[in-house]
Write a protein that holds these residues in place. Structure first.
Motif, mmCIF file in Angstrom:
data_model
loop_
_atom_site.group_PDB
_atom_site.id
_atom_site.type_symbol
_atom_site.label_atom_id
_atom_site.label_comp_id
_atom_site.label_asym_id
_atom_site.label_seq_id
_atom_site.Cartn_x
_atom_site.Cartn_y
_atom_site.Cartn_z
ATOM 1 N N PHE A 8 27.057 76.569 46.226
ATOM 2 C CA PHE A 8 28.393 76.599 46.819
ATOM 3 C C PHE A 8 29.006 77.971 46.566
ATOM 4 O O PHE A 8 29.498 78.249 45.474
ATOM 5 C CB PHE A 8 29.270 75.485 46.223
ATOM 6 C CG PHE A 8 28.673 74.122 46.393
ATOM 7 C CD1 PHE A 8 28.678 73.495 47.637
ATOM 8 C CD2 PHE A 8 28.079 73.460 45.332
ATOM 9 C CE1 PHE A 8 28.113 72.244 47.802
ATOM 10 C CE2 PHE A 8 27.514 72.212 45.490
ATOM 11 C CZ PHE A 8 27.528 71.599 46.737
ATOM 12 N N LEU A 90 29.530 67.023 47.648
ATOM 13 C CA LEU A 90 30.190 66.197 48.659
ATOM 14 C C LEU A 90 31.189 65.232 48.025
ATOM 15 O O LEU A 90 32.278 65.012 48.568
ATOM 16 C CB LEU A 90 29.147 65.437 49.483
ATOM 17 C CG LEU A 90 28.277 66.327 50.368
ATOM 18 C CD1 LEU A 90 27.076 65.549 50.900
ATOM 19 C CD2 LEU A 90 29.098 66.906 51.510
ATOM 20 N N ASN A 93 34.204 67.282 47.136
ATOM 21 C CA ASN A 93 34.993 67.590 48.334
ATOM 22 C C ASN A 93 35.936 66.447 48.674
ATOM 23 O O ASN A 93 37.100 66.661 49.006
ATOM 24 C CB ASN A 93 34.086 67.851 49.545
ATOM 25 C CG ASN A 93 33.430 69.199 49.511
ATOM 26 O OD1 ASN A 93 33.786 70.069 48.731
ATOM 27 N ND2 ASN A 93 32.436 69.378 50.364
ATOM 28 N N ASN A 94 35.429 65.227 48.613
ATOM 29 C CA ASN A 94 36.238 64.062 48.973
ATOM 30 C C ASN A 94 37.274 63.709 47.912
ATOM 31 O O ASN A 94 38.258 63.056 48.207
ATOM 32 C CB ASN A 94 35.328 62.858 49.226
ATOM 33 C CG ASN A 94 34.691 62.919 50.587
ATOM 34 O OD1 ASN A 94 35.318 62.596 51.585
ATOM 35 N ND2 ASN A 94 33.452 63.371 50.642
ATOM 36 N N ALA A 97 39.915 67.476 47.928
ATOM 37 C CA ALA A 97 40.410 68.147 49.126
ATOM 38 C C ALA A 97 40.638 67.098 50.211
ATOM 39 O O ALA A 97 39.931 66.097 50.264
ATOM 40 C CB ALA A 97 39.414 69.190 49.616
ATOM 41 N N THR A 103 40.920 73.418 50.953
ATOM 42 C CA THR A 103 40.173 73.722 49.737
ATOM 43 C C THR A 103 41.153 74.046 48.614
ATOM 44 O O THR A 103 41.943 74.973 48.734
ATOM 45 C CB THR A 103 39.225 74.911 49.962
ATOM 46 O OG1 THR A 103 38.346 74.588 51.041
ATOM 47 C CG2 THR A 103 38.403 75.196 48.721
ATOM 48 N N LEU A 107 38.906 72.000 43.542
ATOM 49 C CA LEU A 107 37.618 71.864 44.216
ATOM 50 C C LEU A 107 36.735 73.071 43.902
ATOM 51 O O LEU A 107 35.539 72.919 43.628
ATOM 52 C CB LEU A 107 37.796 71.700 45.727
ATOM 53 C CG LEU A 107 36.503 71.659 46.548
ATOM 54 C CD1 LEU A 107 35.576 70.536 46.072
ATOM 55 C CD2 LEU A 107 36.825 71.498 48.029
ATOM 56 N N ARG A 111 33.092 72.912 42.083
ATOM 57 C CA ARG A 111 31.911 73.583 42.639
ATOM 58 C C ARG A 111 31.301 74.538 41.626
ATOM 59 O O ARG A 111 30.081 74.667 41.542
ATOM 60 C CB ARG A 111 32.286 74.351 43.910
ATOM 61 C CG ARG A 111 32.567 73.471 45.102
ATOM 62 C CD ARG A 111 33.019 74.326 46.266
ATOM 63 N NE ARG A 111 33.295 73.540 47.460
ATOM 64 C CZ ARG A 111 33.880 74.026 48.543
ATOM 65 N NH1 ARG A 111 34.263 75.305 48.571
ATOM 66 N NH2 ARG A 111 34.093 73.258 49.572
#
Length: 164
Positions: A8, A90, A93-94, A97, A103, A107, A111
């Motif tokens: 990432f 993933l 992300n959920n 964000a 973003t 987050l 990452r």
């Protein structure tokens, strides 16, 4: 800052040019706040990714036994899907964000911890000695615990069970 060696690219290091501190288990000192994301979004993400992420956590924790046997050079490299690095991203992300927030710094932080785990796996595999492999594994555990600490802060009873 060159960030081309990670999964990432846009992470904490990318934005701030420095490493983030480890988060001690149960600590809410850093970051001070967590972004709001709808509980339904987090619930659906847990349903979709929890099992894969848990398998990755268990595999990374289990590397300790492989290292103690001196077989660390035989582990799959960090690109192996068994580590569930992408599902970890993933899930983050959920959790950190939404359409409204985009973003967030949190987050980017998640990452960064995932990227550190990924890099540490290769450090274990390529270690010149058992001592180096142990040190890399401890770094991976610290990064994983920091990542899970972030996630657990936004896992409510409506979303599911916190990670151990």
């Amino acid at each position: 800052a060159d960030n081309s060696n990670v999964i990432f690219n846009q992470d904490y290091y990318y934005k701030f040019g420095t490493a983030a501190p480890w988060i001690e288990p149960g600590s809410t000192e850093f970051p001070k706040t967590m972004p709001f994301t709808p509980s339904q979004q987090r619930y659906e993400a847990m349903k979709k990714y929890r099992e894969r992420v848990q398998r990755g956590i268990d595999l990374i924790a289990g590397l300790k036994d492989t290292i103690s046997r001196g077989e660390y050079s035989t582990i799959p490299d960090s690109s192996a899907p068994e580590y569930s690095i992408r599902p970890m991203g993933l899930l983050a992300n959920n959790f950190m964000a939404s359409e409204n927030t985009g973003t967030t710094n949190e987050l980017l932080l998640a990452r960064w911890y995932i990227n550190e785990v990924n890099l540490d796996i290769d450090d274990i595999k390529n270690a010149a000695s058992k001592g180096e492999a142990v040190k890399a594994h401890q770094a991976a555990v610290n990064a994983m615990n920091s990542y899970l600490g972030l996630l657990n802060r936004v896992i409510t009873p409506k979303v599911g069970d916190k990670f151990n």
